[in-house]
Design a protein around this motif. Structure first.
Motif, short mmCIF file in Angstrom:
data_model
loop_
_atom_site.label_atom_id
_atom_site.label_comp_id
_atom_site.label_asym_id
_atom_site.label_seq_id
_atom_site.Cartn_x
_atom_site.Cartn_y
_atom_site.Cartn_z
N VAL A 61 0.86 -1.17 -0.07
CA VAL A 61 -0.11 0.01 0.02
C VAL A 61 0.81 1.17 0.12
N ASP A 62 0.64 2.11 -0.94
CA ASP A 62 1.35 3.38 -0.97
C ASP A 62 0.93 4.24 0.18
N ARG A 63 1.70 4.83 0.94
CA ARG A 63 1.16 5.64 2.24
C ARG A 63 0.31 6.93 1.67
N LYS A 64 0.92 7.48 0.58
CA LYS A 64 0.26 8.76 0.13
C LYS A 64 -1.09 8.48 -0.32
N GLU A 65 -1.11 7.25 -1.09
CA GLU A 65 -2.26 7.02 -1.76
C GLU A 65 -3.25 6.77 -0.64
N PHE A 66 -2.84 5.96 0.37
CA PHE A 66 -3.56 5.25 1.35
C PHE A 66 -4.17 6.52 2.35
N ASP A 67 -3.26 7.43 2.58
CA ASP A 67 -3.85 8.74 3.12
C ASP A 67 -4.91 9.41 2.51
N THR A 68 -4.67 9.55 1.40
CA THR A 68 -5.92 10.17 0.24
C THR A 68 -6.94 9.44 0.33
N ALA A 69 -6.94 8.09 0.34
CA ALA A 69 -8.24 7.20 0.38
C ALA A 69 -9.00 7.40 1.75
N VAL A 70 -8.26 7.41 2.88
CA VAL A 70 -8.74 7.84 4.09
C VAL A 70 -9.53 9.05 4.13
N GLN A 71 -8.80 10.10 3.50
CA GLN A 71 -9.37 11.34 3.61
C GLN A 71 -10.71 11.40 2.86
N THR A 72 -10.79 10.62 1.72
CA THR A 72 -12.01 10.69 0.74
C THR A 72 -13.12 9.93 1.58
N VAL A 73 -12.79 9.05 2.39
CA VAL A 73 -13.95 8.19 3.26
C VAL A 73 -14.36 9.13 4.23
#
Length: 388
Positions: free
Chosen positions: A294-306
């Motif tokens: 999991v790419d950390r930046k992409e994961f953080d972005t996904a969390v923000q979207t949620v």
């Protein structure tokens, strides 16, 4: 007595391929009917033993709209997917739960360095029909306090938070075996047998009527052996104090109220004697091993979207996630929740391992753990899938 029937699809009798569980596939409609028939059988069995019981049904598979509602018994309440407890929607208002159509857990490949072994349904050759844990393309293994959990075991852990007991289970052969590691005497019925090919199950259509009868017998026997039927009747309960003159004694209405309270207390006492999953109720160490990086930046972005989606649409999913400034880990707003399934309990702070393959967090209780896990799944679903 209030009973929840939680139903999945991969472990329904007659299902022998993944296509049958996917909306839009030609064989899906037939599988929906089988799924509905199993729920109807479980409800019928409950009512035959406890005519006054109430039964709630939660469709826990994929889009949660697989059951043919018009064919369910009219007295059944269909749980709405609006309280963040997913496959266990409505559990907080029930006493017992029956799990139908469940399957085995995702497991890591035994070969060092191999992830999914080329198959999203567990690693190839694992001998567990359609084995997965919630999100097949992402979750390789879910464990709590070092114990690997299937969806069924994880749901049982959530039920424990509300004092709800597991009554009976039906699903794949491996699913039954895994449940019995924590519930050795669990009344259960095997609906689908596994083969060495994870994508091929054995459950002949002509055997479905026999399975339905076995399922009914299993539920009836489970209820009769539970000890819950030996409740004192209202006519034999004496909840009043010492005899007093009729003019000064409690009213008939008060006697009825006290009698009902005594019966409820007796039911709760008998329920507490039934087995629970052997995990503590607090300080739960969650670890989610992923199939891919999991790419950390992409994961953080996904969390923000949620988080933004929850705030914008007022979704009844786990409370909004936010990013902690100090560590960059994913954390949750709010504080820990009490035993309530209402939206918005605080979620646990989540750590991502250095290799990007493991998510971990400590939950104060199983409800917080369940909600945090569901929020992480929602974020993972938004990530692009790449090869390692």
């Amino acid at each position: 007595m209030r009973i929840l029937v939680s139903v999945d699809m991969e472990g329904i009798a007659g299902v022998v391929s993944a296509q049958q569980t996917i909306k839009g596939e030609a064989s899906y409609e037939e599988a929906r009917l089988w799924m509905t028939d199993e729920v109807t059988a479980a409800v019928s069995a409950c009512k035959s033993v406890l005519p006054s019981c109430s039964v709630k049904v939660c469709d826990g598979h994929a889009s949660k709209d697989n059951l043919l509602l018009e064919l369910l018994p009219s007295e059944v309440e269909v749980a709405k997917q609006d309280d963040g407890t997913a496959m266990m929607c409505g559990v907080e208002t029930c006493d017992l739960v029956i799990m139908l159509g469940y399957h085995g857990m995702a497991r890591p490949s035994p070969e060092e360095g191999e992830t999914a072994g080329g198959c999203q349904w567990g690693f190839l050759g694992s001998g567990s029909f359609l084995a997965h844990t919630n999100v097949p393309r992402w979750v390789e293994c879910l464990s709590v306090n070092g114990i690997p959990l299937s969806e069924g075991l994880h749901n049982a852990l959530l039920a424990k938070h509300f004092g709800v007991k597991l009554l009976a289970y039906s699903g794949t052969d491996v699913g039954v075996e895994e449940m019995r590691t924590s519930f050795p005497s669990l009344p259960a019925v095997v609906a689908v047998k596994s083969t060495e090919d994870n994508l091929v199950g054995v459950s002949p259509k002509e055997e479905i009527p026999k399975h339905i009868e076995k399922l009914k017998e299993c539920v009836v026997t489970a209820l009769k052996n539970s000890g819950l039927l030996n409740q004192p009747s209202e006519s034999t309960l004496d909840c009043s104090s010492a005899p007093m003159p009729a003019s000064d004694g409690p009213s008939e209405k008060q006697k009825e109220k006290d009698s009902h309270a005594g019966t409820e207390q007796s039911v709760q006492s008998r329920l507490s004697a039934l087995p629970d999953i052997p995990l503590p109720s607090s300080d739960l160490q969650y670890k989610i091993r992923l199939r891919r990086l999991v790419d950390r930046k992409e994961f953080d972005t996904a969390v923000q979207t949620v988080r933004e989606a929850q705030e914008r649409e007022t979704l009844s999913e786990p409370g909004p996630l936010q990013r902690t400034e100090e560590t960059g880990d994913t954390a949750a707003s709010g504080s820990a929740s009490a035993a309530s399934a209402s939206p918005g309990p605080g979620l646990a702070a989540v750590c991502v391992s250095e290799d990007g393959r493991t998510l971990s967090f400590t939950a104060e209780n199983s409800l917080q753990g369940f909600r945090t896990y569901r929020a992480l799944l929602a974020a993972l679903r938004r990530l692009p899938v790449r090869k390692d």
